[in-house]
Design an enzyme around this catalytic site. Structure first.
Site, PDB file in Angstrom:
ATOM      1  N   HIS A  79      -5.177   1.147  31.301  1.00 53.92           N
ATOM      2  CA  HIS A  79      -4.293   1.523  30.186  1.00 53.92           C
ATOM      3  C   HIS A  79      -4.036   3.029  30.203  1.00 53.92           C
ATOM      4  CE1 HIS A  79      -4.050  -2.332  28.251  1.00 53.92           C
ATOM      5  NE2 HIS A  79      -5.362  -2.426  28.056  1.00 53.92           N
TER       6      HIS A  79
ATOM      7  N   GLY B 270       0.778  -1.232   0.000  1.00 50.04           N
ATOM      8  CA  GLY B 270       0.000   0.000   0.000  1.00 50.04           C
ATOM      9  C   GLY B 270       0.804   1.273   0.000  1.00 50.04           C
TER      10      GLY B 270
ATOM     11  N   GLU C 199      -9.804  -0.390  30.607  1.00 46.05           N
ATOM     12  CA  GLU C 199      -9.353   0.705  29.752  1.00 46.05           C
ATOM     13  C   GLU C 199      -8.814   1.866  30.572  1.00 46.05           C
ATOM     14  OE1 GLU C 199      -9.024   0.127  26.762  1.00 46.05           O
ATOM     15  OE2 GLU C 199     -10.229  -1.683  26.654  1.00 46.05           O
TER      16      GLU C 199
END
Length: 673
Positions: free
Chosen positions: A455, A231, A452
Site C-alpha cells: 500500500h 454529528g 502494508e
C-alpha cells in the site's frame, strides 16, 4: 402548558357507583332503636353478645351474636352490604335508651345472674354526636375518591408506567423552553458552520424584529429544514436558536408522534400547534422528522403505515392550510432528506433547506478551539495540526477525539494532554484499540508487513494517491495492520485520481502476489472499497467510456422501492464487465509497479518488521522525495470559469460523498488488512 381541561365524567361516575353500592354511605342504615324491655328480652334469649354504654348521652349500643345476626338477616331477606369491608369499626345492631343508669346496670346484673348461660359483656364508651356520625364516613369516602382520582388522572395522565398516557395519549409530548426554563447554548458555542449559522440567525431575527420585514411586504418563513450527515451539529444549531430567540421553544422528536393507537399522531400534531399558537410567536423543533415525513404511498401493501401518513397529512395542514397565519416557525432536522415527502418540502411549508456539511479545515480548527477550552493542554499542542489530522471528521467526532485524548493522557499519568495523546486518540477512533499482545505467527506477520508495504509503495509512486501519514503492523481493532493516509480535501474528483486511489488500495494484494506468488484473505476491506468505487465510476458518475455519460443514480431516494433495475440485462452485463475490467487493470498496474520496485518494497517491509510503525520520513529515506509533492512543484491553475455571456450550469449532486466516503473519494479510514 398542555391546555388540559378537567374531565368531570370519571369523578361523577365513581361517586354514582359508590352511592349505588354503598347503602350505608354517609352514615346510612343507622341502628334500630329498642326500649329497655326489648333489650332484656333479647338478652335473656342469649342473643346479645356485647353492649357499649355511653354515660354522657344515656344511650347504649347493642351487638348481637353471630347466630342472632344470621337469623335476623335471613328473616329480613336482605344481603350484607357489599361495602361493609370498608367500615372502620363494627356497626351496632340496636341502640337502647335507658333512664337511670344505676337501675339499668342493676337489672343487667340480675338477668345475667339468673341465667349462667348468658355471656353478655358490657363496656363503656364516649358518646358521639350526630355531626361526627356524618363527618367520619364522609372523610373516609373523600379519601377513597382522592385515591381514585390520583390513580386515574395524575399517574396515568402523567405517563408513569407502561399503562400511562391513557387519558392524555392524544396530547403533545413536546418539551417547552420559555422564560422559566432557558437554554444556555448560544451561537457563540457553535463553531464553524458559518453559512448555516447565518441563515439560522436570520430566522431568530425574523421573530425578534418581524416588523422590519413585514412592513416591506415580506412574510416570515413557515419552516426551516436542517439537512446533513450525522454529528455535524444540526441539533446544536436548534439549541442555539432556542437560547437566542427569547421566544417559547417546543422541542420533540419525530418518533414522539408515533403510537400504536389509531389517530394519536394526528391528535398530537393538533395539540402541539395549538400550544404553539397560544404562545405565538414561537418555534417548534422536530428532530429526526423523517420518522413521520417519509414519502406517502410507498411500499404500502398491507396498509400498515396509514397511521404515519395520517400524521403527516395533519402536519402538512397545520404548516400551510386554512387559518395558519400565526407567527409560528417550524424547524426540523434530518439526515435522510431524500426520502421526505415532496409536499412537505415545498415552499410555504419548509421554505428553507439548510445543508449542514462536514466541517472544512478552518471550521475544524474552530471546533477544536471550543472543545479544548476545558482540557489542560501541553504547550506543544497545535490546533492547526490537529485540524489537518482529522479530515472528514464531524463536530461530534472532534469532540470524541478531545475526550479520548484526555482519557489516554490520564491513563498514561500525564500532567497535561500532549500532541501524542491526540494522535493516539485519532488512531483509536479510526482503527480501534491497539492489541500489542496479540499472538501472530512470524510467517503471517511477514505477510502483513509486505501487504502494508505494498500500500505504502504504490501510494508513494503514483501521482494522485492520498499522501501517506504512517504505516503500522500492530494489530488494532479487527485489522492486523493499517496504512494511514491524509486525504486531500477536494470537492471534485477526476478519473485519474479515482484510478490512482484504486491502484494504491490494491497494492496490498499485489505485494502478496509479487513476493509470495499467492494471495490471502487479508484484502477483504480493500476489495470492498475498490468494488464500490468502480461501481460508482460506471453507474453513477459516467466515467466509463464503454458505458458512456449515463448515470443510474436516483437523487430522489425512491430507487429502494423499485423491484427492477433501471437498465436492461444487456446493459447489466456490460456494467459487470466494465467494473471487472477497471479493477483488474488497476491490479495489474499495481503488480507491475511493485515488480519494478521490488528492492525498495523489500527494504520497506524489512524496516516495518523491525520498527512495526514507520512514518513519512522512513519512506523518504528509501524512495526519496515525491516528484509531485506541492513543496517541490507548483502546478499552474487553469481558470475554467466561463465567460459571463456563456453561462454553463453543471449540477454536481452530493451523492453520499460524506456518509459513504469510501465509494467516491479517498477513504477517511485507513486501509486495513
Amino acid at each position: 402548558m398542555n391546555n388540559k381541561g378537567f374531565n368531570w365524567f370519571f369523578p361523577i361516575a365513581i361517586v354514582a357507583l359508590l352511592l349505588f353500592f354503598g347503602s350505608n354511605f354517609l352514615g346510612g342504615d343507622a341502628a334500630k332503636s329498642i326500649d329497655e324491655d326489648g333489650f332484656f328480652r333479647e338478652m335473656q334469649a342469649g342473643k346479645v353478645q356485647n353492649i357499649i354504654i355511653y354515660k354522657d348521652i344515656e344511650k347504649a349500643d347493642v351487638f348481637l351474636t353471630k347466630e342472632a345476626k344470621s337469623a335476623m338477616v335471613s328473616k329480613a331477606g336482605k344481603e350484607n352490604n357489599p361495602l361493609s369491608a370498608f367500615e372502620m369499626a363494627p356497626k351496632a345492631d340496636f341502640s337502647v335508651k335507658y333512664g337511670d343508669l344505676q337501675l339499668f346496670l342493676q337489672k343487667f346484673e340480675q338477668v345475667k345472674a339468673s341465667n349462667p348461660v348468658i355471656k353478655t359483656t358490657k363496656d363503656y364508651g364516649t358518646g358521639k354526636s350526630a355531626l361526627m356520625d356524618i363527618l367520619i364516613p364522609a372523610l373516609v369516602w373523600i379519601s377513597i375518591l382522592g385515591l381514585f382520582y390520583f390513580l386515574l388522572f395524575r399517574k396515568m395522565g402523567g405517563g408513569g408506567g407502561p399503562g400511562g398516557q391513557i387519558f392524555s395519549i392524544g396530547k403533545s409530548k413536546a418539551k417547552l423552553f420559555d422564560e422559566k426554563e432557558r437554554i444556555q447554548v448560544t451561537f457563540k458555542d457553535v463553531a464553524g458552520l458559518e453559512g448555516a449559522k447565518e441563515e439560522v440567525q436570520e430566522v431568530v431575527d425574523f421573530l425578534k424584529n418581524s416588523e422590519k420585514y413585514t412592513k416591506l411586504g415580506g412574510k416570515i418563513p413557515k419552516g426551516v429544514l436542517l439537512v446533513g450527515p450525522p454529528g455535524t451539529g444540526k441539533t446544536l444549531l436548534a439549541k442555539a436558536v432556542a437560547g437566542e430567540a427569547k421566544v417559547p421553544f417546543f422541542s420533540l422528536s419525530g418518533s414522539d408522534f408515533v403510537e400504536m393507537f389509531v389517530g394519536v399522531g394526528a391528535s398530537r400534531v393538533r395539540d402541539l400547534f395549538a400550544q404553539a399558537k397560544a404562545k405565538s410567536p414561537a418555534i417548534i423543533f422536530i428532530d429526526e422528522i423523517d420518522a413521520i415525513g417519509r414519502a406517502r404511498g410507498k411500499n404500502n401493501f398491507s396498509g400498515g403505515n396509514d397511521e404515519r401518513e395520517n400524521t403527516l397529512n395533519q402536519l402538512l395542514t397545520e404548516m400551510d392550510g386554512f387559518g395558519t397565519d400565526t407567527n409560528v416557525i417550524v424547524m426540523a432536522a434530518t439526515n435522510r432528506a431524500d426520502i421526505l415527502d415532496k409536499a412537505l418540502m415545498r415552499a410555504g411549508r419548509f421554505d428553507r433547506s439548510i445543508y449542514v456539511d462536514l466541517p472544512e479545515l478552518h471550521e475544524r480548527r474552530q471546533i477544536f478551539d471550543v472543545h479544548l477550552k476545558k482540557i489542560k493542554l501541553d504547550d506543544n499542542v497545535d490546533r492547526e495540526f490537529l485540524a489537518k489530522q482529522t479530515p472528514g471528521f464531524s463536530g461530534a467526532d472532534i469532540a470524541n477525539v478531545c475526550n479520548e485524548a484526555a482519557l489516554i493522557a490520564a491513563r498514561n499519568n500525564h500532567t497535561s494532554v500532549t500532541k501524542q495523546d491526540f494522535l493516539d486518540a485519532v488512531d483509536r477512533i479510526i482503527g480501534g484499540l491497539e492489541k500489542k499482545n496479540k499472538a501472530i505467527k512470524p510467517s503471517e506477520k511477514r505477510r502483513v508487513a509486505y501487504h502494508e508495504a505494498g500500500h505504502a509503495t504504490i501510494s508513494w509512486l503514483v501521482e494522485h494517491a492520498s499522501p501517506l501519514l504512517k504505516v503500522t503492523i500492530v494489530p488494532r481493532g479487527r485489522s492486523l495492520g493499517a496504512a494511514w493516509y491524509l486525504p486531500e480535501e477536494r470537492q471534485l474528483t477526476t478519473t485519474e485520481q479515482m484510478l490512482d486511489e484504486m491502484c494504491a488500495t490494491l497494492g496490498g494484494r499485489a505485494a502478496e502476489q509479487v513476493i509470495f506468488n499467492n494471495i490471502s484473505t487479508g484484502a477483504l476491506s480493500d476489495l470492498e472499497t475498490v468494488t464500490k468505487r468502480a461501481q460508482a465510476m460506471v453507474t453513477i458518475y459516467g466515467l466509463s467510456p464503454n458505458i458512456g455519460n449515463i448515470s443510474y443514480y436516483d437523487s430522489s431516494g425512491q430507487s429502494e422501492y423499485n423491484f427492477g433495475k433501471p437498465y436492461s440485462e444487456e446493459t447489466a452485463t456490460k456494467i459487470d464487465a466494465e467494473i471487472k475490467s477497471i479493477i483488474e487493470n488497476q491490479y495489474e498496474r499495481a503488480v507491475r509497479i511493485l515488480a519494478d520496485n521490488k528492492d525498495k518494497l523489500d527494504a520497506l517491509a524489512s524496516k516495518l518488521l523491525e520498527k512495526e510503525v514507520i512514518f513519512r520520513e522512513d519512506l523518504e529515506e528509501i524512495f526519496g522525495k515525491r516528484a509531485w509533492d506541492p513543496e517541490l512543484t507548483e502546478k499552474p491553475v487553469t481558470n475554467t470559469i466561463p465567460e459571463k455571456d456563456q453561462p454553463v450550469v453543471v449540477e454536481t449532486p452530493q451523492i453520499k460523498e460524506k456518509e459513504e466516503e469510501s465509494e467516491i473519494q479517498a477513504p477517511e479510514s485507513p486501509t486495513q488488512l
